[in-house]
Design a protein around this motif. Sequence first.
Motif, PDB file in Angstrom:
ATOM      1  N   TYR A  45      -9.220  25.722  11.461  1.00  0.00           N
ATOM      2  CA  TYR A  45      -8.390  24.797  10.691  1.00  0.00           C
ATOM      3  C   TYR A  45      -8.208  23.436  11.373  1.00  0.00           C
ATOM      4  CZ  TYR A  45      -4.445  22.768   8.230  1.00  0.00           C
ATOM      5  OH  TYR A  45      -3.631  21.902   7.543  1.00  0.00           O
ATOM      6  N   HIS A  46      -7.716  23.430  12.592  1.00  0.00           N
ATOM      7  CA  HIS A  46      -7.443  22.161  13.274  1.00  0.00           C
ATOM      8  C   HIS A  46      -8.728  21.430  13.651  1.00  0.00           C
ATOM      9  CE1 HIS A  46      -3.233  23.100  13.356  1.00  0.00           C
ATOM     10  NE2 HIS A  46      -3.412  24.180  14.100  1.00  0.00           N
ATOM     11  N   ALA A  47      -9.670  22.152  14.239  1.00  0.00           N
ATOM     12  CA  ALA A  47     -10.901  21.525  14.717  1.00  0.00           C
ATOM     13  C   ALA A  47     -11.733  20.956  13.569  1.00  0.00           C
ATOM     14  CB  ALA A  47     -11.727  22.535  15.515  1.00  0.00           C
ATOM     15  N   PHE A  48     -11.934  21.749  12.512  1.00  0.00           N
ATOM     16  CA  PHE A  48     -12.771  21.295  11.404  1.00  0.00           C
ATOM     17  C   PHE A  48     -12.099  20.183  10.594  1.00  0.00           C
ATOM     18  CE2 PHE A  48     -16.506  24.192  10.081  1.00  0.00           C
ATOM     19  CZ  PHE A  48     -16.987  24.176  11.374  1.00  0.00           C
ATOM     20  N   THR A  49     -10.781  20.222  10.511  1.00  0.00           N
ATOM     21  CA  THR A  49     -10.073  19.143   9.803  1.00  0.00           C
ATOM     22  C   THR A  49     -10.370  17.805  10.465  1.00  0.00           C
ATOM     23  OG1 THR A  49      -8.301  20.608   9.049  1.00  0.00           O
ATOM     24  CG2 THR A  49      -7.817  18.248   9.119  1.00  0.00           C
ATOM     25  N   GLU A  50     -10.358  17.798  11.796  1.00  0.00           N
ATOM     26  CA  GLU A  50     -10.651  16.560  12.514  1.00  0.00           C
ATOM     27  C   GLU A  50     -12.128  16.195  12.428  1.00  0.00           C
ATOM     28  OE1 GLU A  50     -10.149  14.701  17.022  1.00  0.00           O
ATOM     29  OE2 GLU A  50      -8.713  16.188  16.283  1.00  0.00           O
ATOM     30  N   VAL A  51     -13.001  17.181  12.596  1.00  0.00           N
ATOM     31  CA  VAL A  51     -14.445  16.922  12.486  1.00  0.00           C
ATOM     32  C   VAL A  51     -14.773  16.389  11.088  1.00  0.00           C
ATOM     33  CG1 VAL A  51     -16.738  17.972  12.431  1.00  0.00           C
ATOM     34  CG2 VAL A  51     -15.133  18.598  14.245  1.00  0.00           C
ATOM     35  N   GLY A  52     -14.168  16.989  10.073  1.00  0.00           N
ATOM     36  CA  GLY A  52     -14.422  16.563   8.701  1.00  0.00           C
ATOM     37  C   GLY A  52     -14.004  15.130   8.445  1.00  0.00           C
ATOM     38  N   LYS A  53     -12.856  14.754   8.980  1.00  0.00           N
ATOM     39  CA  LYS A  53     -12.376  13.378   8.821  1.00  0.00           C
ATOM     40  C   LYS A  53     -13.343  12.386   9.456  1.00  0.00           C
ATOM     41  CE  LYS A  53      -8.445  10.394   9.990  1.00  0.00           C
ATOM     42  NZ  LYS A  53      -7.127  10.312  10.672  1.00  0.00           N
ATOM     43  N   ASP A  54     -13.802  12.688  10.662  1.00  0.00           N
ATOM     44  CA  ASP A  54     -14.743  11.797  11.354  1.00  0.00           C
ATOM     45  C   ASP A  54     -16.083  11.737  10.616  1.00  0.00           C
ATOM     46  OD1 ASP A  54     -12.807  11.373  13.280  1.00  0.00           O
ATOM     47  OD2 ASP A  54     -13.619  12.870  14.661  1.00  0.00           O
ATOM     48  N   PHE A  55     -16.516  12.871  10.092  1.00  0.00           N
ATOM     49  CA  PHE A  55     -17.780  12.935   9.355  1.00  0.00           C
ATOM     50  C   PHE A  55     -17.708  12.073   8.096  1.00  0.00           C
ATOM     51  CE2 PHE A  55     -20.233  15.118   5.952  1.00  0.00           C
ATOM     52  CZ  PHE A  55     -21.512  14.922   6.461  1.00  0.00           C
ATOM     53  N   GLU A  56     -16.594  12.143   7.382  1.00  0.00           N
ATOM     54  CA  GLU A  56     -16.426  11.340   6.173  1.00  0.00           C
ATOM     55  C   GLU A  56     -16.507   9.848   6.481  1.00  0.00           C
ATOM     56  OE1 GLU A  56     -12.803  12.404   4.252  1.00  0.00           O
ATOM     57  OE2 GLU A  56     -13.587  14.274   3.428  1.00  0.00           O
ATOM     58  N   GLU A  57     -15.880   9.442   7.584  1.00  0.00           N
ATOM     59  CA  GLU A  57     -15.894   8.033   7.964  1.00  0.00           C
ATOM     60  C   GLU A  57     -17.310   7.563   8.303  1.00  0.00           C
ATOM     61  OE1 GLU A  57     -13.146   7.715  11.171  1.00  0.00           O
ATOM     62  OE2 GLU A  57     -11.363   7.879   9.882  1.00  0.00           O
ATOM     63  N   ASP A  58     -18.112   8.439   8.859  1.00  0.00           N
ATOM     64  CA  ASP A  58     -19.472   8.083   9.263  1.00  0.00           C
ATOM     65  C   ASP A  58     -20.470   8.107   8.108  1.00  0.00           C
ATOM     66  OD1 ASP A  58     -18.599   7.754  11.828  1.00  0.00           O
ATOM     67  OD2 ASP A  58     -20.020   9.151  12.735  1.00  0.00           O
ATOM     68  N   THR A  59     -20.232   8.951   7.115  1.00  0.00           N
ATOM     69  CA  THR A  59     -21.253   9.183   6.091  1.00  0.00           C
ATOM     70  C   THR A  59     -20.818   8.874   4.663  1.00  0.00           C
ATOM     71  OG1 THR A  59     -20.568  11.491   5.757  1.00  0.00           O
ATOM     72  CG2 THR A  59     -22.201  11.056   7.494  1.00  0.00           C
ATOM     73  N   ASP A  60     -19.514   8.749   4.407  1.00  0.00           N
ATOM     74  CA  ASP A  60     -18.978   8.593   3.046  1.00  0.00           C
ATOM     75  C   ASP A  60     -19.167   9.846   2.206  1.00  0.00           C
ATOM     76  OD1 ASP A  60     -18.037   5.994   3.423  1.00  0.00           O
ATOM     77  OD2 ASP A  60     -19.975   5.110   2.901  1.00  0.00           O
ATOM     78  N   ILE A  61     -19.536  10.959   2.829  1.00  0.00           N
ATOM     79  CA  ILE A  61     -19.600  12.245   2.132  1.00  0.00           C
ATOM     80  C   ILE A  61     -18.231  12.906   2.265  1.00  0.00           C
ATOM     81  CG2 ILE A  61     -20.651  14.542   2.101  1.00  0.00           C
ATOM     82  CD1 ILE A  61     -23.189  13.267   3.295  1.00  0.00           C
ATOM     83  N   ILE A  62     -17.654  13.280   1.145  1.00  0.00           N
ATOM     84  CA  ILE A  62     -16.323  13.889   1.144  1.00  0.00           C
ATOM     85  C   ILE A  62     -16.450  15.375   1.479  1.00  0.00           C
ATOM     86  CG2 ILE A  62     -14.288  14.401  -0.265  1.00  0.00           C
ATOM     87  CD1 ILE A  62     -15.121  11.955  -1.998  1.00  0.00           C
ATOM     88  N   VAL A  63     -15.546  15.856   2.335  1.00  0.00           N
ATOM     89  CA  VAL A  63     -15.569  17.267   2.726  1.00  0.00           C
ATOM     90  C   VAL A  63     -14.257  17.929   2.304  1.00  0.00           C
ATOM     91  CG1 VAL A  63     -15.944  18.924   4.578  1.00  0.00           C
ATOM     92  CG2 VAL A  63     -16.920  16.635   4.755  1.00  0.00           C
ATOM     93  N   THR A  64     -14.364  19.002   1.536  1.00  0.00           N
ATOM     94  CA  THR A  64     -13.200  19.795   1.146  1.00  0.00           C
ATOM     95  C   THR A  64     -13.334  21.173   1.784  1.00  0.00           C
ATOM     96  OG1 THR A  64     -12.975  18.653  -0.967  1.00  0.00           O
ATOM     97  CG2 THR A  64     -11.914  20.799  -0.772  1.00  0.00           C
ATOM     98  N   PHE A  65     -12.300  21.591   2.506  1.00  0.00           N
ATOM     99  CA  PHE A  65     -12.347  22.866   3.222  1.00  0.00           C
ATOM    100  C   PHE A  65     -11.538  23.948   2.518  1.00  0.00           C
ATOM    101  CE2 PHE A  65     -13.009  19.769   6.714  1.00  0.00           C
ATOM    102  CZ  PHE A  65     -14.201  20.261   7.209  1.00  0.00           C
ATOM    103  N   SER A  66     -12.046  25.165   2.592  1.00  0.00           N
ATOM    104  CA  SER A  66     -11.296  26.355   2.202  1.00  0.00           C
ATOM    105  C   SER A  66     -11.251  27.241   3.436  1.00  0.00           C
ATOM    106  CB  SER A  66     -11.993  27.084   1.045  1.00  0.00           C
ATOM    107  OG  SER A  66     -12.033  26.288  -0.113  1.00  0.00           O
ATOM    108  N   TYR A 240     -23.806  16.838  12.305  1.00  0.00           N
ATOM    109  CA  TYR A 240     -22.699  16.101  12.918  1.00  0.00           C
ATOM    110  C   TYR A 240     -21.878  17.024  13.822  1.00  0.00           C
ATOM    111  CZ  TYR A 240     -18.703  13.117  13.652  1.00  0.00           C
ATOM    112  OH  TYR A 240     -17.721  12.361  14.256  1.00  0.00           O
ATOM    113  N   LEU A 241     -21.680  18.265  13.372  1.00  0.00           N
ATOM    114  CA  LEU A 241     -20.925  19.233  14.172  1.00  0.00           C
ATOM    115  C   LEU A 241     -21.575  19.448  15.530  1.00  0.00           C
ATOM    116  CD1 LEU A 241     -18.593  21.341  14.230  1.00  0.00           C
ATOM    117  CD2 LEU A 241     -20.229  22.983  13.289  1.00  0.00           C
ATOM    118  N   PHE A 242     -22.910  19.423  15.571  1.00  0.00           N
ATOM    119  CA  PHE A 242     -23.642  19.645  16.812  1.00  0.00           C
ATOM    120  C   PHE A 242     -23.924  18.338  17.571  1.00  0.00           C
ATOM    121  CE2 PHE A 242     -24.249  23.717  14.890  1.00  0.00           C
ATOM    122  CZ  PHE A 242     -24.418  24.595  15.949  1.00  0.00           C
ATOM    123  N   SER A 243     -23.447  17.231  17.035  1.00  0.00           N
ATOM    124  CA  SER A 243     -23.622  15.963  17.730  1.00  0.00           C
ATOM    125  C   SER A 243     -22.666  15.892  18.916  1.00  0.00           C
ATOM    126  CB  SER A 243     -23.341  14.788  16.787  1.00  0.00           C
ATOM    127  OG  SER A 243     -21.959  14.716  16.466  1.00  0.00           O
TER     128      SER A 243
END
Length: 260
Positions: A45-66, A240-243
Amino acid sequence: MKFPVILSAAAGLLVLAGCSSEAEEAGQSEEESVEINVAAAADLYHAFTEVGKDFEEDTDIIVTFSFGSTGLMTQQIEQGASYDLFAAAHESYIDRLIDAEAVEADSKRQYALGQIGIMHDGSIQEGLEPADLTSDEIERIAIANPEHAPYGQAAKEALESWGIWDEVQGKLVYGENIRQTLQYTESGDVDAGIIALALSKQSDLLYEPIDTEDYEPITQALAVPSRSPHPEEARQFVDYLFSEEGRETMNEYGFELPEE
């Protein structure tokens, strides 16, 4: 007398043309914006929420987590749920989905090694040893349900390795997933909980790491489901996760990263 009418009509056409152009641009913008749906184990939850936010800023791809139980989300994917990516709390669930041809076999990657520990508020004593869990002072212990949550299975294995599983079974309170188990512990509904290290980073409670030799390794893996509507964008998230940036964030939240 006809000129004003002609000019007015021309102006109207220009306005309509402008509106049409703006609408087309807006439509193109909406078409270019891709949203991927990621099913992820609750410990992320915490780690992916932050990774997702950074990924969106870099790519403009929106990430929704379940976020939820790995076992339950595995069942959903087997039944046809169209997630774009599945990050499981244990690789055995990804292997199960590969056998069912529900995820792309070549997309499987191990992304983290999970760890567990005993969390408590320190009101009984500052540090808790495994044997303390059998004391009368500790009446309720929260663990994730071992039937479908890998972190719950690891907690059960630890309790068995200490020889106290049978003795504490009457005290156990099962969370649907490891995040709900954390909520039980933080709310004071239980005296102690066996929690993922990654979730302990955002808590004010005390945390006693459990020796990793006391339970089977929690090797976490991910894969792209076969029904993914956006497999290419999902793979971009994995990259991006493995970057370096993604790995740094995962490290900050206590995930030991496997060597590839």
